[in-house]
Design a protein around this motif. Structure first.
Motif, PDB file in Angstrom:
ATOM      1  N   ASN A  63      59.135  57.445  65.417  1.00  0.00           N
ATOM      2  CA  ASN A  63      59.399  56.195  66.163  1.00  0.00           C
ATOM      3  C   ASN A  63      60.740  56.304  66.871  1.00  0.00           C
ATOM      4  O   ASN A  63      61.501  57.258  66.628  1.00  0.00           O
ATOM      5  N   GLY A  64      61.026  55.341  67.716  1.00  0.00           N
ATOM      6  CA  GLY A  64      62.254  55.390  68.508  1.00  0.00           C
ATOM      7  C   GLY A  64      63.507  55.186  67.670  1.00  0.00           C
ATOM      8  O   GLY A  64      64.565  55.741  67.986  1.00  0.00           O
ATOM      9  N   THR A  65      63.404  54.399  66.616  1.00  0.00           N
ATOM     10  CA  THR A  65      64.586  54.110  65.801  1.00  0.00           C
ATOM     11  C   THR A  65      65.063  55.369  65.071  1.00  0.00           C
ATOM     12  O   THR A  65      66.261  55.681  65.075  1.00  0.00           O
ATOM     13  N   SER A  87      70.151  43.829  73.750  1.00  0.00           N
ATOM     14  CA  SER A  87      69.114  44.841  73.512  1.00  0.00           C
ATOM     15  C   SER A  87      68.367  44.451  72.254  1.00  0.00           C
ATOM     16  O   SER A  87      68.649  43.430  71.620  1.00  0.00           O
ATOM     17  N   PHE A  88      67.405  45.297  71.893  1.00  0.00           N
ATOM     18  CA  PHE A  88      66.693  45.147  70.623  1.00  0.00           C
ATOM     19  C   PHE A  88      67.614  45.638  69.506  1.00  0.00           C
ATOM     20  O   PHE A  88      68.389  46.584  69.707  1.00  0.00           O
ATOM     21  N   ALA A  90      67.491  47.558  67.099  1.00  0.00           N
ATOM     22  CA  ALA A  90      67.496  48.976  66.680  1.00  0.00           C
ATOM     23  C   ALA A  90      68.635  49.749  67.337  1.00  0.00           C
ATOM     24  O   ALA A  90      69.131  50.726  66.760  1.00  0.00           O
ATOM     25  N   ASP A 159      69.827  54.774  75.159  1.00  0.00           N
ATOM     26  CA  ASP A 159      68.644  54.178  74.560  1.00  0.00           C
ATOM     27  C   ASP A 159      67.707  53.892  75.734  1.00  0.00           C
ATOM     28  O   ASP A 159      67.898  52.919  76.477  1.00  0.00           O
ATOM     29  N   ALA A 161      64.450  53.410  75.463  1.00  0.00           N
ATOM     30  CA  ALA A 161      63.194  52.949  74.849  1.00  0.00           C
ATOM     31  C   ALA A 161      62.278  52.271  75.868  1.00  0.00           C
ATOM     32  O   ALA A 161      61.053  52.316  75.738  1.00  0.00           O
ATOM     33  N   HIS A 162      62.881  51.640  76.899  1.00  0.00           N
ATOM     34  CA  HIS A 162      62.078  50.910  77.897  1.00  0.00           C
ATOM     35  C   HIS A 162      61.789  51.747  79.138  1.00  0.00           C
ATOM     36  O   HIS A 162      61.152  51.249  80.061  1.00  0.00           O
ATOM     37  N   SER A 183      60.945  55.200  73.142  1.00  0.00           N
ATOM     38  CA  SER A 183      60.077  54.614  72.116  1.00  0.00           C
ATOM     39  C   SER A 183      58.649  54.589  72.647  1.00  0.00           C
ATOM     40  O   SER A 183      58.426  54.207  73.800  1.00  0.00           O
ATOM     41  N   LYS A 188      55.113  49.280  74.149  1.00  0.00           N
ATOM     42  CA  LYS A 188      55.773  49.949  75.267  1.00  0.00           C
ATOM     43  C   LYS A 188      54.762  50.380  76.344  1.00  0.00           C
ATOM     44  O   LYS A 188      53.552  50.421  76.100  1.00  0.00           O
ATOM     45  N   GLY A 195      55.786  55.724  67.732  1.00  0.00           N
ATOM     46  CA  GLY A 195      56.252  57.050  68.161  1.00  0.00           C
ATOM     47  C   GLY A 195      57.529  56.934  68.948  1.00  0.00           C
ATOM     48  O   GLY A 195      57.988  55.833  69.271  1.00  0.00           O
TER      49      GLY A 195
END
Ligand SMILES: Cc1ncc(COP(=O)(O)O)c(C=O)c1O
Length: 371
Positions: A63-65, A87-88, A90, A159, A161-162, A183, A188, A195
């Motif tokens: 996962n992204g974290t 942000s999120f 994480a 980061d 993730a997006h 992420s 997403k 993932g």
């Protein structure tokens, strides 16, 4: 009020291929009995993502974290890291999991990304890195961040993730900084159920990441670091390979939703859409609006009005990370230090956007806002 739709309209719905197309991949996993540990689908997906994204190396993760936590370990980051409160969670949690102190810096009012004008003032002798976020998949000011990092000898971990598939003026946004983290969570643009990945630029970094995500093993008797279990399974990697086939069409559908919202909302007083993507390639991951004081309803009243009609929008990112209990006592978390982020967090609503959203649904969401 009664919802015009049979089912709720969610902020996002996971993009999935037809199930029957996934069965042959499962059959191969059942035949080979290789479920994880750098299996054939894992290797194929790493290469396919390098090709699709236009990057040199991709290391897949569970996962992204865990990828963020491992990215910090890869570069041995310690002390203080400058990051965004918008942000999120994480993003900042990955710092705490490494015993690193996050130092929050305010965001730019237009891009909603870390404001490069404010970074230098937050640098101390303990600062080792900057962790910006390409918020909503909109590129940070990568050139200015690179210049600051170079001047002060800091590392940069994005980061991202997006930011799957996003390109800026110099090509893939993922080629900026020392490392970028993706992420592939269900919500997403590109998902493998769960993932993530680290993107890096040289074989040495890739090798270190591969060791770190597999407990630090180099071979069956050699452990070189206190690594973690961050490996992506064959199931997720196989799904990723199949998802890649449909990704361009999925992003095109998102683009159509984005265009339709912009048209419908352009004349609404008190509602600000973020500027349309400029040069480069966008992934249309989110559609945030800012509900300003001259709109007839407060942000929360508009959010509730949507909920009452079965529209499950989301207030990303509210509250700010820096307002959560594990961060709010930090000096950099003070509201006086983060006036732009604070205001944006109180105005934002992310509208539903995903490939399966119909024109009728988009019009209905926009209609509630138009009033
Ligand atoms: C900005 C940001 N960073 C990190 C993450 C963590 O990724 P994951 O859910 O894959 O662990 C997410 C989303 O989930 C995110 O939105």
């Amino acid at each position: 009020m009664i919802s015009p739709f049979k089912d709720p309209v969610y902020v996002t719905r996971p993009f999935l291929p037809p199930l029957e197309e996934f069965i042959p991949y499962l059959q191969q996993i059942w035949n080979s009995k290789q479920l994880t540990n750098n299996g054939p689908f894992h290797q194929q997906l790493e290469q396919a993502l390098c090709d699709y994204l236009g990057v040199k190396h991709v290391a897949l993760f569970t996962n992204g974290t865990v990828a963020l936590i491992t990215a910090l370990q890869t570069l041995r980051i310690a002390g203080e890291v400058i990051t965004t409160p918008y942000s999120f969670v994480a993003t900042a949690h990955s710092l705490l999991w490494n015993g690193i102190k996050p130092v929050f810096v305010d965001i730019d009012p237009v891009t909603l990304n870390l404001d490069p004008d404010r970074i230098e003032a937050a640098i101390t002798p303990q600062t080792t890195a900057i962790m910006p976020v390409h918020c909503y998949g909109r590129p940070c000011d990568v050139d200015r961040i690179e210049k600051i990092a170079d001047n002060y000898g800091l590392k940069v971990i994005y980061d991202a993730a997006h930011a799957f598939g996003v390109k800026c003026h110099n090509g893939s946004v993922l080629n900026n900084g020392d490392l970028s983290v993706l992420s592939f969570h269900a919500t997403k643009v590109f998902n493998t159920f769960e993932g993530g990945a680290i993107v890096c630029h040289d074989a040495k970094a890739k090798q270190r990441i591969d060791h770190l995500k597999n407990f630090g093993f180099v071979d069956d008797v050699t452990v070189v670091a206190p690594g973690i279990n961050g490996k992506m399974s064959e199931f997720n990697a196989a799904l990723g390979l199949l998802q890649l086939k449909g990704i361009d069409a999925a992003i095109q559908k998102r683009q159509a939703v984005d265009t339709r919202y912009r048209k419908a909302l352009s004349a609404v007083k008190g509602v600000r859409c973020l500027p349309p993507p400029g040069e480069g390639v966008s992934n249309y991951a989110y559609f945030p609006i800012l509900v300003q004081p001259d709109y007839p309803l407060s942000r929360d009243a508009l959010y509730q009005k949507m909920l009452d009609q079965g529209i499950i929008a989301r207030r990303y990112f509210y509250p700010l990370i820096s307002d959560f209990p594990m961060y709010r006592g930090m000096p950099s978390a003070a509201h006086a230090n983060l006036p732009v982020a604070k205001q944006v967090a109180e105005q934002v609503i992310c509208l539903p956007i995903h490939p399966a959203l119909s024109n009728e649904q988009v019009d209905s969401v926009a209609g509630i806002i138009v009033g």
